[in-house]
Design a protein around this motif. Structure first.
Motif, PDB file in Angstrom:
ATOM      1  N   GLY A   1      13.933  30.735   3.865  1.00  0.00           N
ATOM      2  CA  GLY A   1      15.331  31.138   3.930  1.00  0.00           C
ATOM      3  C   GLY A   1      16.249  30.039   4.425  1.00  0.00           C
ATOM      4  N   MET A   2      15.708  29.044   5.089  1.00  0.00           N
ATOM      5  CA  MET A   2      16.519  27.905   5.515  1.00  0.00           C
ATOM      6  C   MET A   2      16.578  26.839   4.427  1.00  0.00           C
ATOM      7  N   VAL A   3      15.467  26.597   3.756  1.00  0.00           N
ATOM      8  CA  VAL A   3      15.375  25.489   2.802  1.00  0.00           C
ATOM      9  C   VAL A   3      16.025  25.833   1.459  1.00  0.00           C
ATOM     10  N   VAL A   4      15.804  27.040   0.949  1.00  0.00           N
ATOM     11  CA  VAL A   4      16.303  27.394  -0.388  1.00  0.00           C
ATOM     12  C   VAL A   4      17.833  27.343  -0.466  1.00  0.00           C
ATOM     13  N   PRO A   5      18.589  27.952   0.455  1.00  0.00           N
ATOM     14  CA  PRO A   5      20.047  27.822   0.350  1.00  0.00           C
ATOM     15  C   PRO A   5      20.526  26.369   0.465  1.00  0.00           C
ATOM     16  N   GLU A   6      19.880  25.618   1.319  1.00  0.00           N
ATOM     17  CA  GLU A   6      20.251  24.207   1.467  1.00  0.00           C
ATOM     18  C   GLU A   6      20.000  23.441   0.172  1.00  0.00           C
ATOM     19  N   LEU A   7      18.859  23.712  -0.456  1.00  0.00           N
ATOM     20  CA  LEU A   7      18.508  23.054  -1.719  1.00  0.00           C
ATOM     21  C   LEU A   7      19.463  23.474  -2.838  1.00  0.00           C
ATOM     22  N   LEU A   8      19.760  24.770  -2.924  1.00  0.00           N
ATOM     23  CA  LEU A   8      20.670  25.251  -3.966  1.00  0.00           C
ATOM     24  C   LEU A   8      22.074  24.676  -3.798  1.00  0.00           C
ATOM     25  N   THR A   9      22.517  24.501  -2.563  1.00  0.00           N
ATOM     26  CA  THR A   9      23.824  23.904  -2.320  1.00  0.00           C
ATOM     27  C   THR A   9      23.805  22.415  -2.655  1.00  0.00           C
ATOM     28  N   THR A  10      22.722  21.740  -2.323  1.00  0.00           N
ATOM     29  CA  THR A  10      22.625  20.302  -2.577  1.00  0.00           C
ATOM     30  C   THR A  10      22.622  19.983  -4.063  1.00  0.00           C
ATOM     31  N   ILE A  11      21.909  20.780  -4.863  1.00  0.00           N
ATOM     32  CA  ILE A  11      21.848  20.484  -6.299  1.00  0.00           C
ATOM     33  C   ILE A  11      23.034  21.080  -7.059  1.00  0.00           C
ATOM     34  N   GLY A  12      23.899  21.840  -6.386  1.00  0.00           N
ATOM     35  CA  GLY A  12      25.123  22.330  -6.996  1.00  0.00           C
ATOM     36  C   GLY A  12      25.016  23.663  -7.702  1.00  0.00           C
ATOM     37  N   VAL A  13      23.948  24.400  -7.505  1.00  0.00           N
ATOM     38  CA  VAL A  13      23.781  25.696  -8.151  1.00  0.00           C
ATOM     39  C   VAL A  13      24.619  26.766  -7.455  1.00  0.00           C
ATOM     40  N   ALA A  14      24.696  26.706  -6.138  1.00  0.00           N
ATOM     41  CA  ALA A  14      25.437  27.706  -5.373  1.00  0.00           C
ATOM     42  C   ALA A  14      26.126  27.017  -4.201  1.00  0.00           C
ATOM     43  N   ASP A  15      27.111  27.678  -3.652  1.00  0.00           N
ATOM     44  CA  ASP A  15      27.794  27.166  -2.471  1.00  0.00           C
ATOM     45  C   ASP A  15      27.486  28.119  -1.314  1.00  0.00           C
ATOM     46  N   LEU A  16      26.368  27.872  -0.659  1.00  0.00           N
ATOM     47  CA  LEU A  16      25.905  28.747   0.414  1.00  0.00           C
ATOM     48  C   LEU A  16      26.117  28.060   1.758  1.00  0.00           C
ATOM     49  N   PRO A  17      26.291  28.839   2.827  1.00  0.00           N
ATOM     50  CA  PRO A  17      26.479  28.206   4.141  1.00  0.00           C
ATOM     51  C   PRO A  17      25.199  27.522   4.621  1.00  0.00           C
ATOM     52  N   ASN A  18      25.375  26.466   5.363  1.00  0.00           N
ATOM     53  CA  ASN A  18      24.254  25.768   5.962  1.00  0.00           C
ATOM     54  C   ASN A  18      23.660  26.665   7.044  1.00  0.00           C
ATOM     55  N   TRP A  19      22.354  26.678   7.176  1.00  0.00           N
ATOM     56  CA  TRP A  19      21.714  27.593   8.109  1.00  0.00           C
ATOM     57  C   TRP A  19      22.081  27.291   9.551  1.00  0.00           C
ATOM     58  N   ILE A  20      22.292  26.045   9.880  1.00  0.00           N
ATOM     59  CA  ILE A  20      22.590  25.710  11.269  1.00  0.00           C
ATOM     60  C   ILE A  20      24.046  26.033  11.617  1.00  0.00           C
TER      61      ILE A  20
END
Length: 160
Positions: free
Chosen positions: A120-139
Motif C-alpha cells: 500500500g505504500m509502494v503501489v501509489p508511489e509507483l503509480l504517481t511516479t509513472i504518471g498513471v494516477a495522482d495519489l498522495p505520498n504515503w508519508i
C-alpha cells in the motif's frame, strides 16, 4: 585485442572473493539453515522423508545453532524446529505448546499485514511516479484534508 578485453572485464585480483572463502560462507549458511526445520508446504517432487546425510548435518549443526544472545542457552520449548528459531523467549511466553502454536499463527498474520502495508505504500508511489494516477505520498498523507476529521477514526481504532 581479445585478451585485453577479457582482462579488463575482470575485477582487480585484490577485490575478488577467493573461491575457498566463498565456499566457507556458503557452507556456514547451509549448516545454519539445516537447523531450522519447518513443517511448511514442500515443493512438488520433494521427498517426504529427509535424507540421512541431511539429518546427520542437522544434528551436528544443532549443537552450535545461532542464538539471539550468544552464550545463553535457548529455552527448552524452543528446540530449533520452528523457522527462524533463535531461542528468543526471555519471558517464557511460549512454554505452553498450544500458546506457542497461537503465537506462530499470530506472527504469520502480522507478517501478512506488514507485507500488505508495504504494498500500500509502494503501489501509489509507483503509480504517481509513472504518471498513471495522482495519489498522495504515503508519508505526507497526514497533511491532507479529508472529509472526516482525525477524531472519529482514532476513537474507532481505539475501540477495536
Amino acid at each position: 585485442l581479445p585478451r585485453q578485453l577479457h582482462s579488463s572485464t575482470q575485477p582487480p585480483r585484490s577485490t575478488r572473493i577467493s573461491e575457498p572463502k566463498m565456499a566457507t560462507i556458503v557452507a556456514q549458511q547451509l549448516s545454519a539453515g539445516l537447523t531450522q526445520r519447518s513443517n511448511t508446504v514442500r515443493p512438488r517432487g520433494a521427498a517426504t522423508k529427509p535424507r540421512a546425510a541431511v539429518r546427520v548435518g542437522a544434528v551436528a549443526a544443532a549443537a552450535v545453532r545461532p542464538s539471539w544472545c550468544p552464550g545463553r542457552p535457548a529455552p527448552a520449548h524452543l528446540d530449533g524446529t520452528l523457522p527462524c528459531d533463535y531461542g528468543f523467549d526471555p519471558l517464557n511466553l511460549g512454554a505452553d505448546p498450544e500458546l506457542l502454536k497461537w503465537f506462530v499463527q499470530a506472527e504469520l498474520q502480522h507478517c501478512r499485514w506488514a507485507m500488505l502495508g508495504l504494498t500500500g505504500m509502494v503501489v501509489p508511489e509507483l503509480l504517481t511516479t509513472i504518471g498513471v494516477a495522482d495519489l498522495p505520498n504515503w508519508i505526507g498523507a497526514g497533511t491532507y484534508e479529508y472529509w472526516l476529521g482525525a477524531g472519529p477514526p482514532f476513537f474507532v481504532q481505539m475501540a477495536m
